[in-house]
Design a protein around this motif. Structure first.
Motif, PDB file in Angstrom:
ATOM      1  N   TRP A  76       0.750  -1.163  -0.053  1.00 13.51           N
ATOM      2  CA  TRP A  76       0.171  -0.042   0.010  1.00 13.51           C
ATOM      3  C   TRP A  76       0.836   1.284   0.058  1.00 13.51           C
ATOM      4  O   TRP A  76       0.689   2.190  -0.662  1.00 13.51           O
ATOM      5  N   THR A  77       2.032   1.332   0.769  1.00 11.62           N
ATOM      6  CA  THR A  77       2.916   2.193   0.750  1.00 11.62           C
ATOM      7  C   THR A  77       3.459   2.630  -0.764  1.00 11.62           C
ATOM      8  O   THR A  77       3.267   3.630  -1.186  1.00 11.62           O
ATOM      9  N   LEU A 106       0.685   6.168  -6.982  1.00 18.22           N
ATOM     10  CA  LEU A 106      -0.398   6.993  -7.314  1.00 18.22           C
ATOM     11  C   LEU A 106      -0.172   8.385  -7.077  1.00 18.22           C
ATOM     12  O   LEU A 106      -1.045   9.279  -7.573  1.00 18.22           O
ATOM     13  N   ARG A 107       0.858   9.068  -6.416  1.00 20.97           N
ATOM     14  CA  ARG A 107       1.004  10.309  -6.253  1.00 20.97           C
ATOM     15  C   ARG A 107       1.460  11.002  -7.443  1.00 20.97           C
ATOM     16  O   ARG A 107       1.489  12.246  -7.884  1.00 20.97           O
ATOM     17  N   GLY A 124       0.869   4.013  -2.842  1.00 18.44           N
ATOM     18  CA  GLY A 124       0.206   5.317  -2.345  1.00 18.44           C
ATOM     19  C   GLY A 124       1.521   6.203  -3.301  1.00 18.44           C
ATOM     20  O   GLY A 124       1.053   7.255  -3.724  1.00 18.44           O
TER      21      GLY A 124
END
Lengths: 190, 259
Positions: free
Chosen positions: B103-104, B110-111, B107
Protein backbone atom coordinates in the motif's frame (compact mmCIF):
# COMPACT_ATOMS: atom_id res chain seq x y z
CA UNK A 1 58.38 -31.48 20.34
CA UNK A 2 55.49 -33.09 18.51
CA UNK A 3 55.03 -32.13 14.95
CA UNK A 4 51.81 -30.23 14.46
CA UNK A 5 50.25 -30.73 11.09
CA UNK A 6 49.01 -27.67 9.31
CA UNK A 7 45.27 -27.64 9.03
CA UNK A 8 43.92 -28.68 5.68
CA UNK A 9 42.23 -26.32 3.29
CA UNK A 10 38.94 -27.97 4.09
CA UNK A 11 39.30 -27.25 7.79
CA UNK A 12 40.34 -23.67 7.17
CA UNK A 13 37.48 -23.12 4.78
CA UNK A 14 35.00 -24.47 7.30
CA UNK A 15 36.43 -22.21 9.98
CA UNK A 16 36.51 -19.20 7.68
CA UNK A 17 32.91 -19.89 6.84
CA UNK A 18 32.14 -19.48 10.53
CA UNK A 19 33.87 -16.12 10.47
CA UNK A 20 37.30 -17.14 11.76
CA UNK A 21 39.75 -14.44 10.82
CA UNK A 22 42.91 -16.51 11.52
CA UNK A 23 41.57 -19.23 9.24
CA UNK A 24 40.96 -16.71 6.52
CA UNK A 25 44.44 -15.28 6.94
CA UNK A 26 45.93 -18.76 6.77
CA UNK A 27 44.09 -19.40 3.52
CA UNK A 28 45.37 -16.14 2.10
CA UNK A 29 48.95 -16.97 3.07
CA UNK A 30 48.70 -20.41 1.58
CA UNK A 31 47.26 -19.40 -1.76
CA UNK A 32 48.42 -15.85 -2.30
CA UNK A 33 51.45 -16.69 -4.40
CA UNK A 34 49.88 -18.97 -6.99
CA UNK A 35 46.88 -16.70 -7.22
CA UNK A 36 49.07 -13.66 -7.65
CA UNK A 37 51.09 -15.27 -10.42
CA UNK A 38 47.96 -16.57 -12.07
CA UNK A 39 46.63 -13.02 -12.27
CA UNK A 40 50.00 -11.57 -13.13
CA UNK A 41 50.39 -13.83 -16.14
CA UNK A 42 47.30 -12.23 -17.58
CA UNK A 43 47.50 -8.60 -16.60
CA UNK A 44 51.29 -8.21 -16.63
CA UNK A 45 51.13 -5.55 -13.98
CA UNK A 46 52.10 -5.90 -10.35
CA UNK A 47 49.61 -3.39 -8.94
CA UNK A 48 46.74 -4.77 -10.98
CA UNK A 49 47.63 -8.31 -9.99
CA UNK A 50 47.69 -7.29 -6.33
CA UNK A 51 44.31 -5.64 -6.69
CA UNK A 52 42.91 -8.72 -8.37
CA UNK A 53 44.24 -10.95 -5.60
CA UNK A 54 42.57 -8.81 -2.97
CA UNK A 55 39.32 -8.76 -4.87
CA UNK A 56 39.49 -12.51 -5.38
CA UNK A 57 39.92 -13.19 -1.67
CA UNK A 58 37.16 -10.76 -0.77
CA UNK A 59 34.88 -12.51 -3.20
CA UNK A 60 35.89 -15.81 -1.67
CA UNK A 61 34.88 -14.60 1.77
CA UNK A 62 31.66 -13.22 0.41
CA UNK A 63 30.70 -16.48 -1.25
CA UNK A 64 32.39 -19.10 0.87
CA UNK A 65 29.08 -19.87 2.51
CA UNK A 66 27.75 -20.96 -0.86
CA UNK A 67 30.64 -23.32 -1.54
CA UNK A 68 29.10 -26.75 -1.08
CA UNK A 69 32.19 -28.86 -1.75
CA UNK A 70 34.98 -27.43 0.34
CA UNK A 71 37.56 -29.74 -1.24
CA UNK A 72 37.39 -27.80 -4.49
CA UNK A 73 38.34 -24.58 -2.73
CA UNK A 74 41.64 -24.22 -4.55
CA UNK A 75 40.10 -24.69 -8.00
CA UNK A 76 37.30 -22.40 -7.05
CA UNK A 77 39.71 -19.71 -5.92
CA UNK A 78 41.61 -19.99 -9.20
CA UNK A 79 38.39 -19.78 -11.09
CA UNK A 80 37.57 -16.53 -9.36
CA UNK A 81 41.05 -15.24 -10.11
CA UNK A 82 40.85 -16.24 -13.76
CA UNK A 83 37.45 -14.63 -14.15
CA UNK A 84 38.59 -11.41 -12.52
CA UNK A 85 41.69 -11.29 -14.68
CA UNK A 86 39.74 -11.94 -17.87
CA UNK A 87 37.16 -9.35 -16.90
CA UNK A 88 39.95 -6.87 -16.29
CA UNK A 89 41.46 -7.58 -19.68
CA UNK A 90 38.09 -7.26 -21.34
CA UNK A 91 37.28 -3.99 -19.59
CA UNK A 92 40.68 -2.53 -20.37
CA UNK A 93 41.14 -4.03 -23.80
CA UNK A 94 41.40 -0.64 -25.49
CA UNK A 95 44.21 0.41 -23.20
CA UNK A 96 46.37 -2.64 -23.75
CA UNK A 97 49.50 -1.77 -25.61
CA UNK A 98 50.24 -4.59 -27.97
CA UNK A 99 53.95 -4.00 -27.61
CA UNK A 100 53.77 -4.56 -23.88
CA UNK A 101 52.26 -8.00 -24.15
CA UNK A 102 54.96 -10.41 -23.16
CA UNK A 103 57.46 -7.64 -22.63
CA UNK A 104 58.96 -6.33 -19.43
CA UNK A 105 56.38 -4.68 -17.19
CA UNK A 106 56.82 -0.98 -16.64
CA UNK A 107 55.28 -1.10 -13.16
CA UNK A 108 57.67 -3.80 -12.00
CA UNK A 109 60.64 -2.39 -10.17
CA UNK A 110 63.79 -3.59 -11.93
CA UNK A 111 65.36 -4.81 -8.74
CA UNK A 112 62.35 -7.02 -8.06
CA UNK A 113 62.85 -9.13 -11.11
CA UNK A 114 64.44 -12.29 -9.99
CA UNK A 115 67.54 -13.24 -11.84
CA UNK A 116 66.42 -16.64 -12.88
CA UNK A 117 68.12 -18.32 -15.73
CA UNK A 118 66.73 -16.76 -18.84
CA UNK A 119 67.12 -17.27 -22.50
CA UNK A 120 65.77 -15.87 -25.70
CA UNK A 121 64.06 -19.15 -26.44
CA UNK A 122 62.11 -19.22 -23.22
CA UNK A 123 60.93 -15.70 -23.90
CA UNK A 124 59.81 -16.82 -27.35
CA UNK A 125 57.99 -19.70 -25.74
CA UNK A 126 56.32 -17.33 -23.31
CA UNK A 127 55.10 -15.18 -26.16
CA UNK A 128 53.83 -18.24 -27.99
CA UNK A 129 51.85 -19.24 -24.93
CA UNK A 130 50.40 -15.74 -24.73
CA UNK A 131 49.26 -16.14 -28.31
CA UNK A 132 47.26 -19.29 -27.64
CA UNK A 133 43.48 -19.21 -27.57
CA UNK A 134 42.32 -18.25 -24.10
CA UNK A 135 40.98 -21.64 -23.04
CA UNK A 136 44.05 -23.46 -24.27
CA UNK A 137 46.34 -20.98 -22.60
CA UNK A 138 44.53 -21.12 -19.29
CA UNK A 139 44.50 -24.90 -19.34
CA UNK A 140 48.17 -25.10 -20.17
CA UNK A 141 49.18 -22.61 -17.50
CA UNK A 142 47.08 -24.18 -14.78
CA UNK A 143 48.54 -27.55 -15.67
CA UNK A 144 52.15 -26.45 -15.93
CA UNK A 145 52.51 -23.66 -13.39
CA UNK A 146 49.99 -24.75 -10.80
CA UNK A 147 50.14 -28.47 -11.54
CA UNK A 148 46.41 -28.86 -11.23
CA UNK A 149 44.80 -32.12 -12.20
CA UNK A 150 42.52 -32.00 -15.20
CA UNK A 151 39.62 -32.46 -12.84
CA UNK A 152 40.61 -29.35 -10.91
CA UNK A 153 41.27 -27.48 -14.13
CA UNK A 154 37.78 -28.36 -15.24
CA UNK A 155 36.41 -26.85 -12.03
CA UNK A 156 38.60 -23.78 -12.32
CA UNK A 157 37.64 -23.12 -15.92
CA UNK A 158 34.04 -24.23 -15.60
CA UNK A 159 34.37 -26.93 -18.19
CA UNK A 160 34.59 -30.70 -18.35
CA UNK A 161 37.60 -32.84 -17.66
CA UNK A 162 37.56 -34.14 -21.22
CA UNK A 163 37.42 -30.63 -22.65
CA UNK A 164 40.33 -29.62 -20.44
CA UNK A 165 42.39 -32.52 -21.77
CA UNK A 166 41.53 -31.65 -25.35
CA UNK A 167 42.47 -28.02 -24.77
CA UNK A 168 45.74 -29.06 -23.21
CA UNK A 169 46.57 -31.36 -26.09
CA UNK A 170 45.72 -28.66 -28.65
CA UNK A 171 47.84 -26.13 -26.76
CA UNK A 172 50.84 -28.44 -26.71
CA UNK A 173 50.44 -29.34 -30.36
CA UNK A 174 50.16 -25.70 -31.33
CA UNK A 175 53.22 -24.73 -29.36
CA UNK A 176 55.09 -27.60 -30.90
CA UNK A 177 54.19 -26.51 -34.39
CA UNK A 178 54.84 -22.84 -33.67
CA UNK A 179 58.24 -23.28 -32.18
CA UNK A 180 59.40 -26.45 -33.76
CA UNK A 181 60.54 -29.53 -31.97
CA UNK A 182 64.18 -28.67 -32.34
CA UNK A 183 63.80 -25.28 -30.74
CA UNK A 184 61.80 -26.70 -27.86
CA UNK A 185 64.43 -29.30 -27.38
CA UNK A 186 67.04 -26.63 -27.09
CA UNK A 187 64.98 -24.78 -24.48
CA UNK A 188 64.37 -27.80 -22.38
CA UNK A 189 67.82 -29.26 -22.56
CA UNK A 190 70.00 -28.75 -19.49
CA UNK B 1 51.08 -55.32 -14.50
CA UNK B 2 50.58 -52.12 -16.28
CA UNK B 3 50.93 -48.69 -14.72
CA UNK B 4 47.21 -48.08 -14.66
CA UNK B 5 46.45 -51.39 -13.09
CA UNK B 6 44.78 -52.67 -16.24
CA UNK B 7 45.14 -56.37 -16.87
CA UNK B 8 47.78 -57.18 -19.42
CA UNK B 9 45.42 -58.68 -21.96
CA UNK B 10 42.81 -55.96 -22.09
CA UNK B 11 42.94 -53.91 -25.26
CA UNK B 12 43.12 -50.15 -25.15
CA UNK B 13 40.85 -48.06 -27.31
CA UNK B 14 42.01 -44.88 -29.00
CA UNK B 15 39.90 -42.83 -26.63
CA UNK B 16 41.44 -44.47 -23.61
CA UNK B 17 44.93 -44.18 -25.05
CA UNK B 18 44.57 -40.45 -25.76
CA UNK B 19 43.08 -39.92 -22.33
CA UNK B 20 46.02 -41.60 -20.65
CA UNK B 21 48.61 -39.94 -22.80
CA UNK B 22 47.24 -36.45 -22.20
CA UNK B 23 46.94 -37.23 -18.49
CA UNK B 24 50.68 -37.67 -18.43
CA UNK B 25 51.09 -41.44 -18.53
CA UNK B 26 54.17 -42.37 -20.51
CA UNK B 27 54.03 -45.02 -23.14
CA UNK B 28 56.82 -46.94 -21.49
CA UNK B 29 54.84 -47.20 -18.27
CA UNK B 30 51.90 -49.05 -19.75
CA UNK B 31 52.41 -52.15 -21.83
CA UNK B 32 48.98 -52.15 -23.42
CA UNK B 33 49.22 -48.47 -24.12
CA UNK B 34 52.58 -49.02 -25.69
CA UNK B 35 51.20 -51.76 -27.94
CA UNK B 36 48.29 -49.57 -28.98
CA UNK B 37 50.48 -46.57 -29.74
CA UNK B 38 52.73 -48.80 -31.76
CA UNK B 39 49.85 -49.82 -33.97
CA UNK B 40 47.82 -46.60 -34.16
CA UNK B 41 49.17 -43.62 -36.04
CA UNK B 42 46.78 -41.11 -34.44
CA UNK B 43 47.68 -42.14 -30.92
CA UNK B 44 51.37 -42.26 -31.88
CA UNK B 45 51.11 -38.59 -32.86
CA UNK B 46 49.41 -37.74 -29.58
CA UNK B 47 52.19 -39.52 -27.73
CA UNK B 48 54.73 -37.53 -29.70
CA UNK B 49 52.93 -34.29 -28.83
CA UNK B 50 52.86 -35.17 -25.17
CA UNK B 51 56.57 -35.84 -25.12
CA UNK B 52 57.02 -32.11 -25.61
CA UNK B 53 55.16 -31.20 -22.42
CA UNK B 54 58.20 -31.59 -20.22
CA UNK B 55 60.23 -29.43 -22.58
CA UNK B 56 57.54 -26.78 -22.71
CA UNK B 57 57.37 -26.79 -18.95
CA UNK B 58 61.11 -26.46 -18.62
CA UNK B 59 61.15 -23.62 -21.13
CA UNK B 60 58.39 -21.72 -19.35
CA UNK B 61 60.05 -22.15 -16.00
CA UNK B 62 63.22 -20.67 -17.39
CA UNK B 63 61.47 -17.44 -18.28
CA UNK B 64 62.21 -14.57 -15.90
CA UNK B 65 59.71 -14.43 -13.07
CA UNK B 66 58.74 -11.32 -11.27
CA UNK B 67 59.24 -11.63 -7.53
CA UNK B 68 57.70 -8.86 -5.43
CA UNK B 69 59.80 -9.85 -2.40
CA UNK B 70 59.21 -11.49 0.96
CA UNK B 71 57.96 -8.31 2.53
CA UNK B 72 55.20 -8.13 0.00
CA UNK B 73 54.05 -11.68 0.78
CA UNK B 74 54.15 -10.93 4.49
CA UNK B 75 52.00 -7.86 4.20
CA UNK B 76 49.56 -9.02 1.54
CA UNK B 77 47.37 -11.04 3.96
CA UNK B 78 46.99 -8.00 6.22
CA UNK B 79 46.04 -5.89 3.24
CA UNK B 80 43.52 -8.47 2.12
CA UNK B 81 41.99 -8.63 5.58
CA UNK B 82 41.90 -4.84 5.79
CA UNK B 83 40.13 -4.78 2.44
CA UNK B 84 37.72 -7.37 3.73
CA UNK B 85 36.99 -5.28 6.84
CA UNK B 86 36.38 -2.23 4.68
CA UNK B 87 34.14 -4.28 2.45
CA UNK B 88 32.12 -5.57 5.39
CA UNK B 89 31.88 -2.10 6.92
CA UNK B 90 30.74 -0.72 3.58
CA UNK B 91 28.09 -3.39 3.27
CA UNK B 92 26.85 -2.65 6.77
CA UNK B 93 26.64 1.06 6.00
CA UNK B 94 24.46 0.45 3.00
CA UNK B 95 22.08 -1.99 4.60
CA UNK B 96 19.00 -2.14 2.44
CA UNK B 97 16.00 -0.34 3.86
CA UNK B 98 13.06 -2.49 4.87
CA UNK B 99 10.81 -3.12 1.94
CA UNK B 100 7.80 -0.83 1.88
CA UNK B 101 4.43 -2.44 2.05
CA UNK B 102 2.33 -2.78 -1.07
CA UNK B 103 0.00 0.00 0.00
CA UNK B 104 2.88 2.33 0.75
CA UNK B 105 4.40 1.55 -2.59
CA UNK B 106 1.11 2.06 -4.42
CA UNK B 107 0.43 5.26 -2.51
CA UNK B 108 3.73 6.71 -3.59
CA UNK B 109 3.19 5.55 -7.11
CA UNK B 110 -0.29 7.02 -7.33
CA UNK B 111 0.98 10.43 -6.29
CA UNK B 112 2.59 10.72 -9.67
CA UNK B 113 0.27 12.38 -12.19
CA UNK B 114 0.53 9.95 -15.07
CA UNK B 115 0.09 6.75 -13.08
CA UNK B 116 -2.74 8.40 -11.15
CA UNK B 117 -4.49 9.29 -14.41
CA UNK B 118 -4.08 5.75 -15.68
CA UNK B 119 -5.38 4.33 -12.44
CA UNK B 120 -8.39 6.68 -12.51
CA UNK B 121 -9.16 5.73 -16.09
CA UNK B 122 -8.93 2.09 -15.19
CA UNK B 123 -11.37 2.52 -12.30
CA UNK B 124 -13.86 4.45 -14.47
CA UNK B 125 -13.57 1.81 -17.17
CA UNK B 126 -14.24 -0.93 -14.68
CA UNK B 127 -17.27 0.93 -13.36
CA UNK B 128 -18.69 1.38 -16.85
CA UNK B 129 -18.07 -2.25 -17.63
CA UNK B 130 -19.73 -3.34 -14.43
CA UNK B 131 -22.78 -1.14 -15.03
CA UNK B 132 -23.25 -2.22 -18.62
CA UNK B 133 -22.90 -5.86 -17.78
CA UNK B 134 -24.89 -5.84 -14.56
CA UNK B 135 -28.17 -6.33 -16.52
CA UNK B 136 -26.89 -9.41 -18.29
CA UNK B 137 -28.90 -11.47 -18.90
CA UNK B 138 -31.59 -8.83 -19.62
CA UNK B 139 -33.48 -8.54 -16.40
CA UNK B 140 -36.98 -7.51 -17.19
CA UNK B 141 -39.45 -6.97 -19.97
CA UNK B 142 -37.48 -6.91 -23.08
CA UNK B 143 -39.85 -7.41 -25.96
CA UNK B 144 -37.99 -6.42 -28.97
CA UNK B 145 -40.04 -5.18 -31.82
CA UNK B 146 -38.01 -4.66 -34.87
CA UNK B 147 -38.36 -4.08 -38.49
CA UNK B 148 -40.30 -6.65 -40.30
CA UNK B 149 -38.99 -9.27 -42.52
CA UNK B 150 -40.98 -11.38 -44.82
CA UNK B 151 -42.27 -14.20 -42.79
CA UNK B 152 -41.63 -12.12 -39.69
CA UNK B 153 -39.70 -14.69 -37.85
CA UNK B 154 -39.43 -14.62 -34.22
CA UNK B 155 -35.87 -14.83 -33.26
CA UNK B 156 -35.13 -18.26 -32.06
CA UNK B 157 -31.49 -17.96 -32.59
CA UNK B 158 -29.89 -20.24 -30.13
CA UNK B 159 -30.80 -21.76 -26.88
CA UNK B 160 -27.81 -20.21 -25.27
CA UNK B 161 -28.82 -16.70 -26.10
CA UNK B 162 -31.30 -14.93 -23.88
CA UNK B 163 -34.63 -15.52 -25.38
CA UNK B 164 -37.05 -12.70 -26.02
CA UNK B 165 -40.19 -12.28 -27.95
CA UNK B 166 -38.93 -10.66 -31.06
CA UNK B 167 -41.90 -9.75 -33.13
CA UNK B 168 -40.81 -8.13 -36.28
CA UNK B 169 -43.81 -6.08 -37.01
CA UNK B 170 -44.73 -4.31 -40.16
CA UNK B 171 -48.24 -3.09 -40.91
CA UNK B 172 -49.99 -5.34 -43.28
CA UNK B 173 -47.64 -8.19 -42.83
CA UNK B 174 -48.85 -11.10 -40.91
CA UNK B 175 -46.96 -11.83 -37.81
CA UNK B 176 -46.64 -15.48 -37.19
CA UNK B 177 -46.29 -16.07 -33.58
CA UNK B 178 -43.98 -18.61 -32.28
CA UNK B 179 -43.90 -19.49 -28.72
CA UNK B 180 -40.85 -20.10 -26.79
CA UNK B 181 -39.07 -16.83 -26.97
CA UNK B 182 -40.28 -15.58 -23.69
CA UNK B 183 -37.48 -16.09 -21.37
CA UNK B 184 -37.59 -16.39 -17.66
CA UNK B 185 -37.56 -12.97 -16.17
CA UNK B 186 -39.19 -11.46 -19.23
CA UNK B 187 -42.34 -9.50 -18.87
CA UNK B 188 -44.87 -8.75 -21.51
CA UNK B 189 -44.71 -5.14 -22.27
CA UNK B 190 -48.25 -3.85 -22.37
CA UNK B 191 -47.27 -0.81 -24.29
CA UNK B 192 -45.73 -2.89 -26.99
CA UNK B 193 -48.64 -5.19 -27.08
CA UNK B 194 -50.84 -2.20 -27.41
CA UNK B 195 -49.08 -1.24 -30.56
CA UNK B 196 -50.11 -4.42 -32.23
CA UNK B 197 -53.21 -4.77 -34.25
CA UNK B 198 -56.02 -6.73 -32.75
CA UNK B 199 -55.52 -9.45 -35.26
CA UNK B 200 -51.91 -9.66 -34.48
CA UNK B 201 -52.56 -9.74 -30.78
CA UNK B 202 -54.99 -12.49 -31.31
CA UNK B 203 -52.38 -14.36 -33.18
CA UNK B 204 -50.02 -13.78 -30.34
CA UNK B 205 -52.42 -15.16 -27.84
CA UNK B 206 -53.37 -17.93 -30.20
CA UNK B 207 -49.78 -18.75 -30.41
CA UNK B 208 -49.51 -18.74 -26.66
CA UNK B 209 -52.48 -20.84 -26.02
CA UNK B 210 -53.20 -22.46 -29.35
CA UNK B 211 -52.52 -25.85 -30.56
CA UNK B 212 -48.84 -25.39 -31.35
CA UNK B 213 -48.32 -24.22 -27.83
CA UNK B 214 -50.59 -26.61 -26.21
CA UNK B 215 -47.94 -29.14 -25.50
CA UNK B 216 -45.67 -26.56 -24.08
CA UNK B 217 -48.23 -24.99 -21.84
CA UNK B 218 -48.38 -27.33 -19.00
CA UNK B 219 -48.57 -27.03 -15.30
CA UNK B 220 -47.43 -23.45 -15.15
CA UNK B 221 -50.22 -22.36 -17.44
CA UNK B 222 -52.75 -24.11 -15.40
CA UNK B 223 -51.90 -22.19 -12.34
CA UNK B 224 -54.01 -19.29 -13.35
CA UNK B 225 -56.59 -21.00 -15.47
CA UNK B 226 -57.25 -23.37 -18.23
CA UNK B 227 -55.91 -22.83 -21.66
CA UNK B 228 -59.46 -22.57 -22.91
CA UNK B 229 -59.97 -19.45 -20.92
CA UNK B 230 -57.43 -17.75 -23.08
CA UNK B 231 -58.09 -19.24 -26.43
CA UNK B 232 -61.79 -18.71 -26.16
CA UNK B 233 -61.56 -15.03 -25.44
CA UNK B 234 -63.42 -12.96 -28.00
CA UNK B 235 -60.45 -10.83 -28.86
CA UNK B 236 -56.87 -10.43 -28.00
CA UNK B 237 -57.44 -7.02 -26.54
CA UNK B 238 -60.01 -8.33 -24.14
CA UNK B 239 -57.72 -11.10 -23.21
CA UNK B 240 -55.02 -8.67 -22.37
CA UNK B 241 -57.41 -6.54 -20.44
CA UNK B 242 -58.41 -9.48 -18.37
CA UNK B 243 -54.92 -10.49 -17.63
CA UNK B 244 -53.41 -8.43 -14.96
CA UNK B 245 -49.72 -7.89 -14.77
CA UNK B 246 -49.16 -10.68 -12.28
CA UNK B 247 -50.95 -13.15 -14.49
CA UNK B 248 -48.93 -12.10 -17.46
CA UNK B 249 -45.79 -12.61 -15.46
CA UNK B 250 -46.93 -16.05 -14.39
CA UNK B 251 -47.78 -16.85 -18.01
CA UNK B 252 -44.35 -15.76 -19.08
CA UNK B 253 -42.67 -17.81 -16.36
CA UNK B 254 -44.63 -20.85 -17.34
CA UNK B 255 -43.67 -20.44 -20.95
CA UNK B 256 -40.07 -19.90 -20.10
CA UNK B 257 -39.90 -22.89 -17.87
CA UNK B 258 -41.48 -25.20 -20.32
CA UNK B 259 -39.45 -24.07 -23.22
Amino acid sequence: MPHVEAPSDDDLVLQAREGSRPAFEALVRRHQKPLYYLCFRYVRDHDTATDLVQRAFIRVMDKVGELREVHIFRSWLYRIGVNLALNHLRDNARFVDEDQIGAAEPSVPPEAIARIESSEDSETLRRAVDGLPTKQRMTLELRIYDELSFKDIAVALDTTEGAAKVNFHYAVRRLKSLLGVANLGKVGSP
Amino acid sequence: MSFSGRSAGAPVSCEEAVDRLVSGIRVAEDLMLSQHVGSCLGCFRVAADMREVSRIKAGLMLAPTFDPGERYWDTLPQRVIASWDTHVAGNAAVQPLPRPSLWTWMGGWLRLPVPAAFAGGAVVGLLIFALTHAAYPPAAGHLAVGAATSGGALSTASSAAPRSLDIRHEPGVSVPVLRGDLALGTELDEALLGDLEDEELRRVLDGLGGSPAKDGLSAGFETFGSENEITELPSAVEALDDLDLRSLRLLKQALGRDL
